[in-house]
Design a protein around this motif. Structure first.
Motif, short mmCIF file in Angstrom:
data_model
loop_
_atom_site.label_atom_id
_atom_site.label_comp_id
_atom_site.label_asym_id
_atom_site.label_seq_id
_atom_site.Cartn_x
_atom_site.Cartn_y
_atom_site.Cartn_z
N GLN A 127 0.82 -1.22 0.00
CA GLN A 127 0.00 0.00 0.00
C GLN A 127 0.85 1.27 0.00
OE1 GLN A 127 -3.96 -0.42 2.02
NE2 GLN A 127 -2.79 -1.87 3.26
N GLU A 128 2.01 1.19 -0.64
CA GLU A 128 2.87 2.35 -0.85
C GLU A 128 2.49 2.92 -2.22
OE1 GLU A 128 5.05 3.81 1.06
OE2 GLU A 128 5.22 2.37 2.70
N TRP A 129 1.33 3.58 -2.27
CA TRP A 129 0.71 3.98 -3.54
C TRP A 129 1.56 4.95 -4.34
CZ3 TRP A 129 -2.32 0.21 -3.64
CH2 TRP A 129 -3.05 -0.19 -2.54
N PRO B 204 -9.15 6.11 -4.89
CA PRO B 204 -8.39 6.87 -3.89
C PRO B 204 -8.44 8.38 -4.11
CG PRO B 204 -7.11 5.01 -4.67
CD PRO B 204 -8.32 5.10 -5.54
N THR C 159 -4.23 10.08 -2.55
CA THR C 159 -3.39 8.89 -2.43
C THR C 159 -3.89 7.86 -1.42
OG1 THR C 159 -1.46 10.18 -3.07
CG2 THR C 159 -1.05 8.02 -2.15
N HIS C 160 -4.14 8.22 -0.17
CA HIS C 160 -4.41 7.23 0.86
C HIS C 160 -5.87 7.16 1.33
CE1 HIS C 160 -0.23 6.15 1.53
NE2 HIS C 160 0.06 7.42 1.41
N TRP D 251 -8.67 5.36 5.50
CA TRP D 251 -7.29 5.74 5.23
C TRP D 251 -6.48 4.45 5.18
CZ3 TRP D 251 -2.66 4.88 7.66
CH2 TRP D 251 -1.57 5.61 7.18
N ARG D 252 -5.66 4.28 4.12
CA ARG D 252 -4.81 3.09 3.97
C ARG D 252 -3.37 3.53 3.79
NH1 ARG D 252 -6.86 0.11 -1.22
NH2 ARG D 252 -6.57 2.17 -2.04
N GLY D 253 -2.49 2.94 4.55
CA GLY D 253 -1.06 3.18 4.41
C GLY D 253 -0.32 1.91 4.76
N GLN E 70 -4.34 0.81 8.68
CA GLN E 70 -5.59 1.12 8.00
C GLN E 70 -6.56 1.62 9.07
OE1 GLN E 70 -6.74 -2.07 5.47
NE2 GLN E 70 -8.73 -1.20 4.99
#
Length: 160
Positions: A19-21, A86, A89-90, A120-122, A126
């Motif tokens: 998840q490093e978009w 998205p 980004t996150h 939120w995803r990172g 999450q």
């Protein structure tokens, strides 16, 4: 090795899985600029497009037959949740609906819950914030939920 396309392709996939978009986008853009006609690069770009698409999650469960009138029988639960692509980004917005039904001595009962929120995803983290509206047997309630996850590794996750 800056010219190693297979290595950079695997790095882009790994970034996406972690998840490093932003890193996945940079690596994929670089690979497309260098070798857009490669089938492996086209497949990577398709993987990226999926990560940047709408997502629909649907689930249905059916409970086992129960002879207990207290706990109900013939339970059916359906859930759905729609996520936006998205944002910044996150972040992703979502909307969901859940319907539950069971049979009791008093008759058939059902409950429904509609919800909206933001996710939120990172990497390794999450979080979700949700506002929901619940209806059960004529009563209505508004609720709020805050949930979070932390992945320690590929096998262990803490849910809060």
């Amino acid at each position: 090795m800056p010219d190693n396309i297979p290595l950079e392709t695997e790095q882009a996939y790994t970034a996406g899985n972690l998840q490093e978009w932003r890193q996945m986008d940079l690596l994929t853009d670089d690979l497309i600029a260098r070798s857009a006609s490669s089938p492996a690069i086209q497949e990577l770009d398709a993987f990226r497009r999926i990560q940047h698409s709408w997502e629909l999650q649907v689930g249905v469960s059916h409970g086992l037959h129960s002879d207990s009138p207290v706990t109900g029988s013939r339970d059916v639960t359906t859930t759905s949740r729609l996520y936006t692509p998205p944002i910044a980004t996150h972040y992703r917005l979502f909307s969901g609906y859940q319907f539950e039904q069971s049979h009791f001595e008093e008759g058939k009962k059902h409950a429904s819950t509609g919800s909206v929120g933001i996710e939120w995803r990172g990497r390794d983290y999450q979080a979700e914030m949700e506002v929901n509206h619940q209806q059960f047997s004529g009563a209505e309630h508004t609720g709020f939920q805050l949930a979070g996850w932390h992945d320690f590794d590929d096998h262990w996750r803490v849910v809060e």
